[in-house]
Design a protein around this motif. Sequence first.
Motif, PDB file in Angstrom:
ATOM      1  N   ASP A 184      30.596  32.887  25.219  1.00  0.00           N
ATOM      2  CA  ASP A 184      29.765  33.753  24.396  1.00  0.00           C
ATOM      3  C   ASP A 184      30.410  33.882  23.022  1.00  0.00           C
ATOM      4  OD1 ASP A 184      28.335  35.796  23.179  1.00  0.00           O
ATOM      5  OD2 ASP A 184      28.271  37.067  24.955  1.00  0.00           O
ATOM      6  N   LEU A 185      29.705  33.524  21.986  1.00  0.00           N
ATOM      7  CA  LEU A 185      30.230  33.583  20.620  1.00  0.00           C
ATOM      8  C   LEU A 185      30.663  34.984  20.220  1.00  0.00           C
ATOM      9  CD1 LEU A 185      30.689  32.316  17.812  1.00  0.00           C
ATOM     10  CD2 LEU A 185      28.230  32.584  17.372  1.00  0.00           C
ATOM     11  N   THR A 186      30.117  36.010  20.879  1.00  0.00           N
ATOM     12  CA  THR A 186      30.468  37.388  20.535  1.00  0.00           C
ATOM     13  C   THR A 186      31.653  37.907  21.351  1.00  0.00           C
ATOM     14  OG1 THR A 186      28.951  38.400  22.142  1.00  0.00           O
ATOM     15  CG2 THR A 186      28.058  37.816  19.984  1.00  0.00           C
ATOM     16  N   ASN A 187      32.223  37.046  22.200  1.00  0.00           N
ATOM     17  CA  ASN A 187      33.395  37.437  22.990  1.00  0.00           C
ATOM     18  C   ASN A 187      34.563  37.773  22.073  1.00  0.00           C
ATOM     19  OD1 ASN A 187      35.751  37.301  24.802  1.00  0.00           O
ATOM     20  ND2 ASN A 187      34.313  36.424  26.275  1.00  0.00           N
ATOM     21  N   LYS A 188      35.371  38.742  22.457  1.00  0.00           N
ATOM     22  CA  LYS A 188      36.508  39.116  21.620  1.00  0.00           C
ATOM     23  C   LYS A 188      37.649  38.096  21.712  1.00  0.00           C
ATOM     24  CE  LYS A 188      35.639  44.120  21.752  1.00  0.00           C
ATOM     25  NZ  LYS A 188      34.702  43.991  20.660  1.00  0.00           N
ATOM     26  N   GLN A 219      31.940  39.821  14.715  1.00  0.00           N
ATOM     27  CA  GLN A 219      32.788  39.226  15.741  1.00  0.00           C
ATOM     28  C   GLN A 219      32.554  37.719  15.810  1.00  0.00           C
ATOM     29  OE1 GLN A 219      35.195  40.867  17.912  1.00  0.00           O
ATOM     30  NE2 GLN A 219      35.709  38.684  18.003  1.00  0.00           N
ATOM     31  N   ALA A 220      31.298  37.312  15.697  1.00  0.00           N
ATOM     32  CA  ALA A 220      30.971  35.888  15.733  1.00  0.00           C
ATOM     33  C   ALA A 220      31.627  35.149  14.572  1.00  0.00           C
ATOM     34  CB  ALA A 220      29.457  35.699  15.685  1.00  0.00           C
ATOM     35  N   ASP A 222      34.289  36.085  12.879  1.00  0.00           N
ATOM     36  CA  ASP A 222      35.744  36.092  13.117  1.00  0.00           C
ATOM     37  C   ASP A 222      36.145  34.965  14.068  1.00  0.00           C
ATOM     38  OD1 ASP A 222      36.136  38.230  11.462  1.00  0.00           O
ATOM     39  OD2 ASP A 222      36.263  39.729  13.058  1.00  0.00           O
ATOM     40  N   ASN A 223      35.377  34.789  15.128  1.00  0.00           N
ATOM     41  CA  ASN A 223      35.704  33.759  16.109  1.00  0.00           C
ATOM     42  C   ASN A 223      35.610  32.360  15.508  1.00  0.00           C
ATOM     43  OD1 ASN A 223      36.175  35.621  18.131  1.00  0.00           O
ATOM     44  ND2 ASN A 223      34.129  35.472  19.008  1.00  0.00           N
ATOM     45  N   VAL A 224      34.572  32.134  14.727  1.00  0.00           N
ATOM     46  CA  VAL A 224      34.411  30.826  14.081  1.00  0.00           C
ATOM     47  C   VAL A 224      35.578  30.570  13.134  1.00  0.00           C
ATOM     48  CG1 VAL A 224      32.990  29.499  12.467  1.00  0.00           C
ATOM     49  CG2 VAL A 224      31.910  30.783  14.315  1.00  0.00           C
ATOM     50  N   TYR A 225      35.962  31.594  12.398  1.00  0.00           N
ATOM     51  CA  TYR A 225      37.079  31.457  11.458  1.00  0.00           C
ATOM     52  C   TYR A 225      38.371  31.074  12.185  1.00  0.00           C
ATOM     53  CZ  TYR A 225      40.313  32.475   7.663  1.00  0.00           C
ATOM     54  OH  TYR A 225      41.291  32.364   6.700  1.00  0.00           O
ATOM     55  N   LYS A 226      38.622  31.708  13.314  1.00  0.00           N
ATOM     56  CA  LYS A 226      39.844  31.436  14.073  1.00  0.00           C
ATOM     57  C   LYS A 226      39.878  30.008  14.625  1.00  0.00           C
ATOM     58  CE  LYS A 226      40.423  36.251  15.525  1.00  0.00           C
ATOM     59  NZ  LYS A 226      40.305  37.204  16.678  1.00  0.00           N
ATOM     60  N   LEU A 227      38.718  29.452  14.919  1.00  0.00           N
ATOM     61  CA  LEU A 227      38.664  28.131  15.539  1.00  0.00           C
ATOM     62  C   LEU A 227      38.758  26.990  14.522  1.00  0.00           C
ATOM     63  CD1 LEU A 227      35.869  28.878  18.155  1.00  0.00           C
ATOM     64  CD2 LEU A 227      38.220  28.228  18.701  1.00  0.00           C
ATOM     65  N   LEU A 228      38.210  27.226  13.328  1.00  0.00           N
ATOM     66  CA  LEU A 228      38.209  26.173  12.309  1.00  0.00           C
ATOM     67  C   LEU A 228      39.588  25.989  11.687  1.00  0.00           C
ATOM     68  CD1 LEU A 228      34.897  26.820  10.335  1.00  0.00           C
ATOM     69  CD2 LEU A 228      35.515  24.684  11.471  1.00  0.00           C
ATOM     70  N   LYS A 229      39.915  24.761  11.334  1.00  0.00           N
ATOM     71  CA  LYS A 229      41.129  24.499  10.566  1.00  0.00           C
ATOM     72  C   LYS A 229      40.890  24.913   9.113  1.00  0.00           C
ATOM     73  CE  LYS A 229      41.363  20.095  11.385  1.00  0.00           C
ATOM     74  NZ  LYS A 229      41.675  18.642  11.356  1.00  0.00           N
ATOM     75  N   PRO A 230      41.938  25.175   8.339  1.00  0.00           N
ATOM     76  CA  PRO A 230      41.732  25.475   6.922  1.00  0.00           C
ATOM     77  C   PRO A 230      40.942  24.359   6.244  1.00  0.00           C
ATOM     78  CG  PRO A 230      43.982  25.964   7.560  1.00  0.00           C
ATOM     79  CD  PRO A 230      43.351  25.272   8.742  1.00  0.00           C
ATOM     80  N   GLY A 231      39.899  24.732   5.536  1.00  0.00           N
ATOM     81  CA  GLY A 231      39.022  23.748   4.926  1.00  0.00           C
ATOM     82  C   GLY A 231      37.918  23.271   5.842  1.00  0.00           C
TER      83      GLY A 231
END
Length: 320
Positions: A184-188, A219-220, A222-231
């Motif tokens: 779930d994309l909204t998972n913490k 939250q969604a 934030d999660n995407v940000y954490k998963l992506l590499k810089p750039g």
Amino acid sequence: MLQENTSSTSSDNTKLKKDWSSVKDIRQESKTFGTRLLENKEDVWHHNAWDHVEWDEEQEKAAKQKVLLQSNNPMALKEQQKYLKDPSEFWNTFYKHNENKFFKDRQWLKIEFPELLNTTNIDSGNKRIFEIGCGAGNTMFPLISVNKNSNLFIYACDFAENAVQVVKNNKEYDPNHCKAFVWDLTNKQIPTEYIEPNSLDIVVLIFVMSALCPNDWNQAVDNVYKLLKPGGLVLFRDYGRYDMVQLRFKEGRMLSENFYVRGDGTRVYFFTSDEIEKIWGSKFSIEQNAVDRRLIVNRHRKLQMYRIWLQGKFRKLPNL
């Protein structure tokens, strides 16, 4: 998590494939978008679709009045709870009944998001893509079908278990080059058991954010940000405010402003470009914030249907 309807009606077999982009970035003054512009209203029946057809004041007023009527007659609070409590339940039912019938051959991906196709080149190197809200694998499988890059790996998730099973049952599913799982994309918590933080090149969100409760947007992101590499890059497409689908909702289907429940229990929100800027702009560089306004024409039935989609490309800013 996907209900993508780009046709005029279920009974209209008109194909709307094209070889050009019809989106217009709201921050650009250039009008060199699209190649099929309706300059004379009398010509409307000459084609099946027209690019970026602007509304007149009367049409916009009618749309606002329709939404106001919906807002004044929302769904009862007691009834709302079942749609807010566990939205994945309704998507599970949707994919149980439809399986891969809602799989779309997204020919427009190569036009609107060439960044995806570029990862499939033989010399593109190590690339990691994550299709969130994958549904039947509508982005993953078209990429796999043309892939020449042995170092490309595609992740796919959906919060509906039945959707993930549909993906795994596809004959093109190859665990050596792709991985589908329930999340779930909204998972913490991000799915670190499958994907390392800061490791993805591209995250695909196509008709996904609209299914989320507005309270879960941050939250969604934030999660995407954490998963992506810089750039790393987010490729986004979703419903725009006053799209035909929104205006067709009857009274008693609105949960909150511009947020509705379909007849099958799945939810949908209709965004503005300003909202997209606000949602993504704090952590991402907005490379594209575009509108795709199309007039879809059923010439046989003499119907005109106004579609509005929003499209964006958001680049992860480092060290936030």
